[in-house]
Design a protein around this motif. Structure first.
Motif, short mmCIF file in Angstrom:
data_model
loop_
_atom_site.label_atom_id
_atom_site.label_comp_id
_atom_site.label_asym_id
_atom_site.label_seq_id
_atom_site.Cartn_x
_atom_site.Cartn_y
_atom_site.Cartn_z
N VAL A 37 5.21 42.92 30.89
CA VAL A 37 5.18 41.92 31.96
C VAL A 37 5.91 42.43 33.19
N VAL A 38 7.09 43.00 32.99
CA VAL A 38 7.87 43.54 34.10
C VAL A 38 7.12 44.68 34.79
N ALA A 39 6.52 45.57 33.99
CA ALA A 39 5.79 46.71 34.56
C ALA A 39 4.58 46.25 35.37
N VAL A 40 3.82 45.29 34.83
CA VAL A 40 2.65 44.77 35.54
C VAL A 40 3.07 44.07 36.82
N ALA A 41 4.15 43.28 36.76
CA ALA A 41 4.63 42.58 37.95
C ALA A 41 5.08 43.58 39.02
N ALA A 42 5.77 44.63 38.59
CA ALA A 42 6.22 45.65 39.55
C ALA A 42 5.03 46.37 40.19
N LEU A 43 4.00 46.69 39.38
CA LEU A 43 2.81 47.34 39.92
C LEU A 43 2.08 46.42 40.89
N ALA A 44 1.95 45.14 40.53
CA ALA A 44 1.29 44.19 41.41
C ALA A 44 2.03 44.04 42.73
N GLY A 45 3.36 44.00 42.66
CA GLY A 45 4.16 43.90 43.87
C GLY A 45 4.01 45.13 44.75
N TRP A 46 3.97 46.30 44.13
CA TRP A 46 3.81 47.53 44.90
C TRP A 46 2.44 47.59 45.55
N LEU A 47 1.38 47.18 44.83
CA LEU A 47 0.03 47.17 45.40
C LEU A 47 -0.07 46.17 46.55
N TRP A 48 0.58 45.00 46.39
CA TRP A 48 0.61 44.02 47.49
C TRP A 48 1.28 44.62 48.71
#
Length: 302
Positions: A37-48
């Motif tokens: 969950v943390v990894a996916v959230a971090a990736l989503a934030g970086w892509l945003w």
């Protein structure tokens, strides 16, 4: 009396280890899930952030008239209807921080009819920050919105340069600001060479010429026209930028190509200089990687 150690060992109850192991096994899947969950959230934030995090760089161009020393031009291009915060407030705050003397809006402001509603508040906000000048890109013509868009911009404080020029004056110096309609426009429109020659005929051969034109890949025509500086976009910075490249996909005089050039920054031409912005938005399904939305600040110096 001799103690029977064997008997005592047999009688000692075993340590209660089973329940602890079971609890440990139950915790591990939860921990793995939490890490995912943390990894996916971090990736989503970086892509945003890659699509929405505004960036800038200063591009210093020499050879300008003395009175325009330090003149600051914020270059906006390839917005494609994108908004940065409600009412583009985040974009306005970012631009105010750059303290521009002029804003150059060089095409692909929208790419479909429905996006015209964001134009009046955008135009008003930009015009309140600095004098703003606009030229069309290929997408406005493809969407058939130019006849509505150009008057809309004028009514809200933006000057439209439709194959014409205006003279700017500062501290006793003058320069000609030219605006070229995109080639997607009228078939019989004035060419860039004709426009530049018109300036020379009316303002003198040594008048400094600053051209706004959407397409980065018309650099041969810019050099041929003899203009001193061209501000352009169109390339989106090559969409994905990796070390050692000028982007992975971009426009050339022959059309789209892999590993293009002339996609971001300053490029000397046979005559004059080309300054290219990586732009602000995209037209889906394209996206940006290592290529955040870009508002370059072009600074003129003698």
């Amino acid at each position: 009396m001799i103690k029977d150690e064997t008997w005592q060992a047999r009688e000692r109850p075993p340590a209660p280890r089973g329940p602890r192991r079971a609890r440990g096994r139950r915790r591990r899947p939860f921990r793995r899930f939490l890490c995912w969950v943390v990894a996916v959230a971090a990736l989503a934030g970086w892509l945003w952030w890659q699509q929405n995090g505004l960036s800038t760089e200063t591009l210093t161009v020499t050879g300008a008239p003395e009175g325009f020393a330090g003149y600051r031009i914020a270059v906006l291009t390839d917005i494609h209807g994108k908004e940065f915060g409600p009412g583009n407030q985040r974009l306005f705050q970012f631009l105010q921080g750059l303290e521009p003397d002029m804003i150059a809006l060089v095409g692909d402001l929208v790419h479909k009819q429905e996006q015209l509603s964001m134009v009046p508040p955008l135009a008003q906000g930009l015009a309140q920050i600095a004098p703003t000048y606009y030229v069309t890109g290929n997408h406005e013509w493809a969407a058939k919105v130019v006849r509505e868009l150009e008057p809309m911009l004028e009514e809200n404080g933006v000057t439209v340069l439709s194959n014409r020029y205006v003279m700017l004056e500062r501290e006793g110096s003058r320069l000609a600001l030219l605006g070229a309609e995109d080639p997607n426009g009228y078939a019989d429109q004035k060419t860039i060479v004709q426009l530049a020659n018109e300036v020379r005929a009316e303002q003198g051969a040594h008048c400094y010429q600053l051209l706004l034109s959407h397409r980065n890949n018309l650099y041969e025509k810019y050099a041929l026209s003899g203009v001193d500086l061209t501000l352009a976009g169109h390339a989106h910075g090559g969409f994905i930028r990796l070390p050692g490249t000028d982007g992975l996909l971009g426009h050339s005089p022959e059309g789209l190509k892999f590993l293009p050039s002339y996609t971001a920054g300053l490029y000397p031409l046979d005559h004059g200089t080309l300054a290219v912005s990586r732009g602000l938005g995209n037209q889906p399904p394209t996206f940006r990687l290592f290529n955040r939305p870009d508002v370059p600040l072009v600074v003129l110096q003698p």
